[in-house]
Design an enzyme around this catalytic site. Sequence first.
Site, PDB file in Angstrom:
ATOM      1  N   PHE A  83     -34.648   1.284 -15.692  1.00  0.00           N
ATOM      2  CA  PHE A  83     -33.300   1.822 -15.486  1.00  0.00           C
ATOM      3  C   PHE A  83     -33.332   3.195 -14.823  1.00  0.00           C
ATOM      4  O   PHE A  83     -32.355   3.587 -14.186  1.00  0.00           O
ATOM      5  CB  PHE A  83     -32.580   2.027 -16.832  1.00  0.00           C
ATOM      6  N   SER A  87     -27.998   8.304 -10.557  1.00  0.00           N
ATOM      7  CA  SER A  87     -27.070   7.169 -10.442  1.00  0.00           C
ATOM      8  C   SER A  87     -25.690   7.487  -9.882  1.00  0.00           C
ATOM      9  O   SER A  87     -24.892   6.572  -9.701  1.00  0.00           O
ATOM     10  CB  SER A  87     -26.901   6.527 -11.825  1.00  0.00           C
ATOM     11  N   THR A 135     -28.314  -2.222  -7.980  1.00  0.00           N
ATOM     12  CA  THR A 135     -26.868  -2.114  -7.818  1.00  0.00           C
ATOM     13  C   THR A 135     -26.346  -2.994  -6.685  1.00  0.00           C
ATOM     14  O   THR A 135     -27.077  -3.268  -5.725  1.00  0.00           O
ATOM     15  CB  THR A 135     -26.512  -0.642  -7.521  1.00  0.00           C
ATOM     16  N   ASP A 136     -25.074  -3.356  -6.777  1.00  0.00           N
ATOM     17  CA  ASP A 136     -24.447  -4.110  -5.673  1.00  0.00           C
ATOM     18  C   ASP A 136     -24.198  -3.216  -4.452  1.00  0.00           C
ATOM     19  O   ASP A 136     -23.906  -3.715  -3.364  1.00  0.00           O
ATOM     20  CB  ASP A 136     -23.136  -4.762  -6.137  1.00  0.00           C
ATOM     21  N   TYR A 160     -27.356   7.516  -2.333  1.00  0.00           N
ATOM     22  CA  TYR A 160     -27.672   6.785  -3.569  1.00  0.00           C
ATOM     23  C   TYR A 160     -28.034   5.336  -3.264  1.00  0.00           C
ATOM     24  O   TYR A 160     -29.102   4.849  -3.645  1.00  0.00           O
ATOM     25  CB  TYR A 160     -26.485   6.832  -4.548  1.00  0.00           C
ATOM     26  N   LYS A 164     -31.613   3.265  -3.635  1.00  0.00           N
ATOM     27  CA  LYS A 164     -31.767   2.055  -4.458  1.00  0.00           C
ATOM     28  C   LYS A 164     -32.239   0.885  -3.591  1.00  0.00           C
ATOM     29  O   LYS A 164     -33.056   0.070  -4.027  1.00  0.00           O
ATOM     30  CB  LYS A 164     -30.443   1.696  -5.157  1.00  0.00           C
ATOM     31  N   ASN A 190     -20.435  -0.789 -14.124  1.00  0.00           N
ATOM     32  CA  ASN A 190     -20.397  -0.918 -15.580  1.00  0.00           C
ATOM     33  C   ASN A 190     -19.426   0.090 -16.180  1.00  0.00           C
ATOM     34  O   ASN A 190     -19.214   1.165 -15.620  1.00  0.00           O
ATOM     35  CB  ASN A 190     -21.767  -0.603 -16.174  1.00  0.00           C
ATOM     36  N   PRO A 215      -7.986  13.002 -10.821  1.00  0.00           N
ATOM     37  CA  PRO A 215      -8.275  12.923  -9.384  1.00  0.00           C
ATOM     38  C   PRO A 215      -8.575  11.496  -8.926  1.00  0.00           C
ATOM     39  O   PRO A 215      -9.512  10.859  -9.396  1.00  0.00           O
ATOM     40  CB  PRO A 215      -9.526  13.810  -9.236  1.00  0.00           C
ATOM     41  N   ASP A 292     -10.778  12.199   0.024  1.00  0.00           N
ATOM     42  CA  ASP A 292     -11.616  11.025  -0.208  1.00  0.00           C
ATOM     43  C   ASP A 292     -13.101  11.387  -0.250  1.00  0.00           C
ATOM     44  O   ASP A 292     -13.519  12.409   0.306  1.00  0.00           O
ATOM     45  CB  ASP A 292     -11.369   9.995   0.910  1.00  0.00           C
ATOM     46  N   PRO A 294     -16.734  11.074   1.143  1.00  0.00           N
ATOM     47  CA  PRO A 294     -17.239  10.727   2.482  1.00  0.00           C
ATOM     48  C   PRO A 294     -17.922   9.354   2.470  1.00  0.00           C
ATOM     49  O   PRO A 294     -18.697   9.056   1.557  1.00  0.00           O
ATOM     50  CB  PRO A 294     -18.260  11.832   2.784  1.00  0.00           C
TER      51      PRO A 294
END
Length: 356
Positions: A83, A87, A135-136, A160, A164, A190, A215, A292, A294
């Site tokens: 794990f 993240s 992760t997807d 990130y 991964k 999750n 936010p 937003d 980026p």
Amino acid sequence: MTKTLLVTGGCGFIGANFVRYLLNREADVRIVNLDKLTYAGNLSNLADVAADSRYRFVHGDICDAGLVGGLFAEEKPEAVVHFAAESHVDRSISGPSAFVQTNVVGTFTLLEAARNAWLDGSAEASLRRFVHVSTDEVYGSLGATGYFTEETPYDPRSPYSASKAASDHLVSAYFHTYGLPTVITNCSNNYGPLQFPEKLIPLIVNNALHGRELPVYGDGKNVRDWLYVEDHCAALWTVLNQGVPGETYNIGGNNEKQNIEIVTAICTLLDEMASPLPGGKARTSLIRFVKDRPGHDRRYAIDAEKIRRELGWEPGTTFEEGLRRTISWYLANGPWLQGVLDGSYQSYYQTMYGGR
Ligand code: NAD
Ligand code: DAU
């Protein structure tokens, strides 16, 4: 016979839920938890199992080859469930270096130790599975239709998800090149107990509870597929026991929601479950649309048919039930929440949201 599992990152959100899930259900499992205790790792997440004779905590970094190699030699784990990672997407945008270090170099270090154990181990002591929890987000962003399957080409778009994706490719290479019995899982968002309040759901719960602004990035219409963390734990245990080496399994909740729907649902539940705000004002009045993220991926949606068909896993918790349980947990665990809202969280929050 007792199985020894080496879990990395077991003091984080999903890892801690997984350790508790197994120790509460599987009598013949022993867990060695290697965790660096970054800002996201919290010893109190496992305080109730710390004295269990089937549990051992090791404070350390997965990038430390000596430590990791020594642990494999000493513990001879039958399985690894990996794990440990940086993240949070927003943190990867403001500081990608730690993501490359832990997610890529750390995974490589662990794979090297596992390879040595796999090649050197005597038959009864050798490693049987290496489960890489991914992760997807490695698949990129969807438009209004379609789903991520195990065949969807990788197209990571944040530091990130790129880190991964790199780690997934290394894991896959160790299966093809060395025969290491790896399995990769790519899971959707999750939510549940013990999630650090930098992620959408606990951040909104914490702010809404205390009457602070909520936010919402961009137009609030980005879509995520939400899975209750205990269902993810059950999926990982299924994959660990039945997953075929070299295979990838997508894990999802079949539960797509726009962010604004989630934020509104939390407000409504908190108005019902927590003390009212001053003047009885509805918590939805705290919603603010802010600048937003980026490169913000528009939509994620998982096709989890393979794991359902081949391994028989399906999510068991509806979103309504899971969200209510999650909010109840945060309401009942005020000291936990206060404990993680320390000085570093305050400065993170100020940097990320101040003047946004
Ligand atoms: P988290 O940030 O809550 O926890 C990460 C844990 O890893 C912490 O305990 C931290 O101390 C530990 N850690 C970090 N760097 C380390 C290092 N170098 N050495 C040892 N330990 C280290 O993460 P999470 O949300 O529980 O996610 C766990 C895994 O699941 C990650 O690999 C993540 O990519 C993946 N994942 C998460 C989600 C999600 O929605 N949270 C969805 C799909 C996949
Ligand atoms: O899809 C799986 C991934 O889900 C995991 O691999 C990641 O580790 C996990 O962090 C999560 O990534 P997201 O970026 O989707 O999660 P996050 O909770 O940060 O954001 C969810 C959505 O809510 C996203 O569209 C951004 C938005 N958002 C988030 C925050 C923190 C907001 O609108 N406001 C916020 O303050």
